[in-house]
Design a protein around this motif. Structure first.
Motif, PDB file in Angstrom:
ATOM      1  N   ALA A 107      -1.740   4.811  -5.857  1.00 46.73           N
ATOM      2  CA  ALA A 107      -1.499   3.631  -5.021  1.00 46.73           C
ATOM      3  C   ALA A 107      -2.211   3.761  -3.677  1.00 46.73           C
ATOM      4  CB  ALA A 107      -0.003   3.427  -4.815  1.00 46.73           C
ATOM      5  N   ILE A 108      -2.217   4.980  -3.124  1.00 44.29           N
ATOM      6  CA  ILE A 108      -2.918   5.200  -1.855  1.00 44.29           C
ATOM      7  C   ILE A 108      -4.420   5.027  -2.039  1.00 44.29           C
ATOM      8  CG2 ILE A 108      -3.423   6.904  -0.057  1.00 44.29           C
ATOM      9  CD1 ILE A 108      -0.622   8.069  -0.546  1.00 44.29           C
ATOM     10  N   LEU A 109      -4.941   5.542  -3.157  1.00 46.35           N
ATOM     11  CA  LEU A 109      -6.382   5.417  -3.430  1.00 46.35           C
ATOM     12  C   LEU A 109      -6.799   3.954  -3.590  1.00 46.35           C
ATOM     13  CD1 LEU A 109      -6.938   8.405  -5.879  1.00 46.35           C
ATOM     14  CD2 LEU A 109      -8.105   8.061  -3.700  1.00 46.35           C
ATOM     15  N   GLU A 110      -5.909   3.128  -4.081  1.00 46.96           N
ATOM     16  CA  GLU A 110      -6.224   1.703  -4.205  1.00 46.96           C
ATOM     17  C   GLU A 110      -6.482   1.082  -2.840  1.00 46.96           C
ATOM     18  OE1 GLU A 110      -4.164  -0.897  -6.863  1.00 46.96           O
ATOM     19  OE2 GLU A 110      -3.246   0.772  -7.923  1.00 46.96           O
ATOM     20  N   GLU A 162      -7.605  10.720   5.277  1.00 44.71           N
ATOM     21  CA  GLU A 162      -8.086   9.340   5.129  1.00 44.71           C
ATOM     22  C   GLU A 162      -7.104   8.351   5.745  1.00 44.71           C
ATOM     23  OE1 GLU A 162     -10.944   8.287   3.815  1.00 44.71           O
ATOM     24  OE2 GLU A 162     -11.690  10.238   3.169  1.00 44.71           O
ATOM     25  N   ILE A 163      -5.814   8.595   5.534  1.00 48.37           N
ATOM     26  CA  ILE A 163      -4.782   7.693   6.046  1.00 48.37           C
ATOM     27  C   ILE A 163      -4.821   7.643   7.567  1.00 48.37           C
ATOM     28  CG2 ILE A 163      -2.280   7.418   6.287  1.00 48.37           C
ATOM     29  CD1 ILE A 163      -2.066   8.486   3.390  1.00 48.37           C
ATOM     30  N   GLU A 176       2.671  -1.642   2.468  1.00 52.36           N
ATOM     31  CA  GLU A 176       3.146  -2.462   1.357  1.00 52.36           C
ATOM     32  C   GLU A 176       3.119  -1.676   0.048  1.00 52.36           C
ATOM     33  OE1 GLU A 176       2.284  -7.144   2.142  1.00 52.36           O
ATOM     34  OE2 GLU A 176       0.531  -5.914   1.614  1.00 52.36           O
ATOM     35  N   ALA A 177       2.024  -0.946  -0.182  1.00 50.55           N
ATOM     36  CA  ALA A 177       1.872  -0.165  -1.420  1.00 50.55           C
ATOM     37  C   ALA A 177       2.935   0.915  -1.516  1.00 50.55           C
ATOM     38  CB  ALA A 177       0.476   0.439  -1.481  1.00 50.55           C
ATOM     39  N   LEU A 178       3.224   1.574  -0.407  1.00 50.79           N
ATOM     40  CA  LEU A 178       4.218   2.645  -0.431  1.00 50.79           C
ATOM     41  C   LEU A 178       5.623   2.090  -0.671  1.00 50.79           C
ATOM     42  CD1 LEU A 178       2.971   4.967   2.466  1.00 50.79           C
ATOM     43  CD2 LEU A 178       2.682   5.265   0.000  1.00 50.79           C
ATOM     44  N   MET A 179       5.906   0.902  -0.152  1.00 50.80           N
ATOM     45  CA  MET A 179       7.212   0.286  -0.393  1.00 50.80           C
ATOM     46  C   MET A 179       7.401  -0.018  -1.878  1.00 50.80           C
ATOM     47  SD  MET A 179       7.755  -2.175   2.933  1.00 50.80           S
ATOM     48  CE  MET A 179       9.353  -2.754   2.370  1.00 50.80           C
TER      49      MET A 179
END
Length: 415
Positions: A107-110, A162-163, A176-179
């Motif tokens: 999800a993070i890579l997306e 990267e983050i 949003e992705a992490l939620m």
């Protein structure tokens, strides 16, 4: 503490623990992020810790170590064990634990896009993450490097860098992705501060077992939680497909259920990283049930049936639930179906309305799983309301969904 879990080797808390990180903050500002190999910590543990019986007898571990400590079905309980091992092994204490699966990295890579892992000479993106993690699952050393190499720890450190450099728009998308990953139980967080822990629990983000109940005698609350632990010392979950079916028959005096978990091991041979799926399965159901039978049916030859009972079955109570624990082996290129029949006593006599609520809890790392539930009820009742949307098959209610997060479903019937 951040746990890097690989759900290709599924464990109760999400996946096998190959490495962990320590996040350090002061006054809300991040100071440091260290990545550690879990075997280094395990090597510092002094004395003997007796493992849970299945870890001893099925996995074959003579002692208990942090790498196997995400064993408890309720993540906050597992976190207590993990923090104990951390302190005993490294003399460090933390304020909480975050469990992260490969699905979270995807999800993070997306959001951040493709990254280059220089030490591996690989470009990692959302499409090849699982394959690369599978390929490097057992890599311990880089060629020409003295540093122990764990793919997940290296990936975690690079993603963290990267983050830190994301612009505001991508930071919002990442949040949003992490939620979503929290909602799917792929990301779990337990904090020792009681107020913070209560908030996470209310959100359902701490991986605790659900304990909802009905408030009246006109309602019955059901519950199913499947917890798998891969004890095959392989990454066979990459090759496992499963589907869940449940038939619920509501009568005037009982609720009868037939629960089926269908497994297929698509690995063609026992070569690494595949192999037989040696799954210690724990099924959590409401207390007070009447257990009729547990069978494992050979999907390749349905005449071959294994009955589970006696010494093969661990029957206990855990977290206010009935725990059924037993071993399910799905050989390569094979299918198996676990069938559990059980019932509960109810009394609908004289009741004009009745509600049946069913809660399926998703194990962290479980992946998308098809879920079909068929509910039947006495002929003198009719459906008043269903949630979520469902289909009518004759006079029965059919829920056809995915167990990609905790699933709530309910049927209200009346005369």
């Amino acid at each position: 503490m951040v746990l890097f879990q690989n759900e290709m080797e599924l464990r109760a808390g999400g996946g096998f623990l190959g490495s962990y990180g320590i996040l350090s903050f002061e006054g809300g500002r991040l100071l440091n992020f260290e990545i550690k190999d879990i075997y280094e910590a395990d090597g510092q543990l002094k004395g003997h810790v007796e493992p849970p019986v299945p870890i001893r007898d099925i996995l074959g571990e003579g002692g208990w170590f942090m790498r196997d400590a995400n064993w408890q079905a309720s993540f906050p309980a597992a976190v207590l064990d993990i923090q104990w091992f951390l302190e005993k092994s490294t003399n460090r204490k933390v304020d909480g634990v975050i469990g992260i699966n490969l699905a979270v990295a995807k999800a993070i890579l997306e959001v951040v896009g493709e990254i280059t892992m220089i030490d591996y000479g690989e470009k990692i993106n959302k499409n090849n993450l699982f394959e690369q993690a599978e390929f490097y699952a057992e890599t311990k050393f880089f060629p020409g490097s003295g540093q122990k190499a764990n793919f997940l720890s290296g990936l975690g450190k690079q993603l963290f860098e990267e983050i830190k450099n994301l612009n505001s728009e991508k930071q919002y998308k990442l949040l949003e992705a992490l939620m979503v990953q929290f909602e799917k139980n792929e990301l779990q967080m337990v904090l020792n501060n009681k107020d913070s822990a209560r908030i996470l629990g209310d959100l359902g983000w701490d991986g605790a077992m659900y304990n909802g109940k009905c408030g009246t005698d006109r309602c019955e609350a059901d519950y199913v939680y499947l917890v798998e632990s891969n004890f095959g010392v392989n990454k066979s979950n990459y090759f496992i497909y499963r589907g869940i079916e449940e038939a619920v028959d509501i009568t005037n005096t009982s609720i009868k259920r037939t629960l089926k978990i269908n497994y297929e091991n698509t690995a063609k041979n026992t070569n690494w990283p595949g192999g037989d799926y040696k799954n210690y399965l724990r099924v959590y159901l409401p207390t007070g049930i009447n257990l009729e039978s547990i069978r494992i049916i050979n999907g390749n030859d349905v005449s071959k049936v294994e009955m589970i009972g006696g010494d093969k079955l661990n029957l206990a109570e855990y977290g206010g639930k009935t725990e059924l624990g037993f071993l399910v082996i799905v050989p390569v290129n094979s299918k198996r179906t676990v069938e559990i029949k059980y019932s509960s006593n109810i009394n609908l006599i004289g009741k004009e309305q009745f509600s049946y609520l069913n809660y399926f809890q998703k194990q962290s790392g479980f992946g998308d799983t098809g879920l079909v539930v068929l509910v039947s009820f006495p002929r003198n009742y009719q459906v008043l309301q269903v949630e979520p949307s469902a289909s009518m098959v004759g006079d029965k209610v059919l829920f056809n969904t995915k167990l990609d997060r905790d699933v709530r479903m309910g049927v209200e019937i009346g005369k």
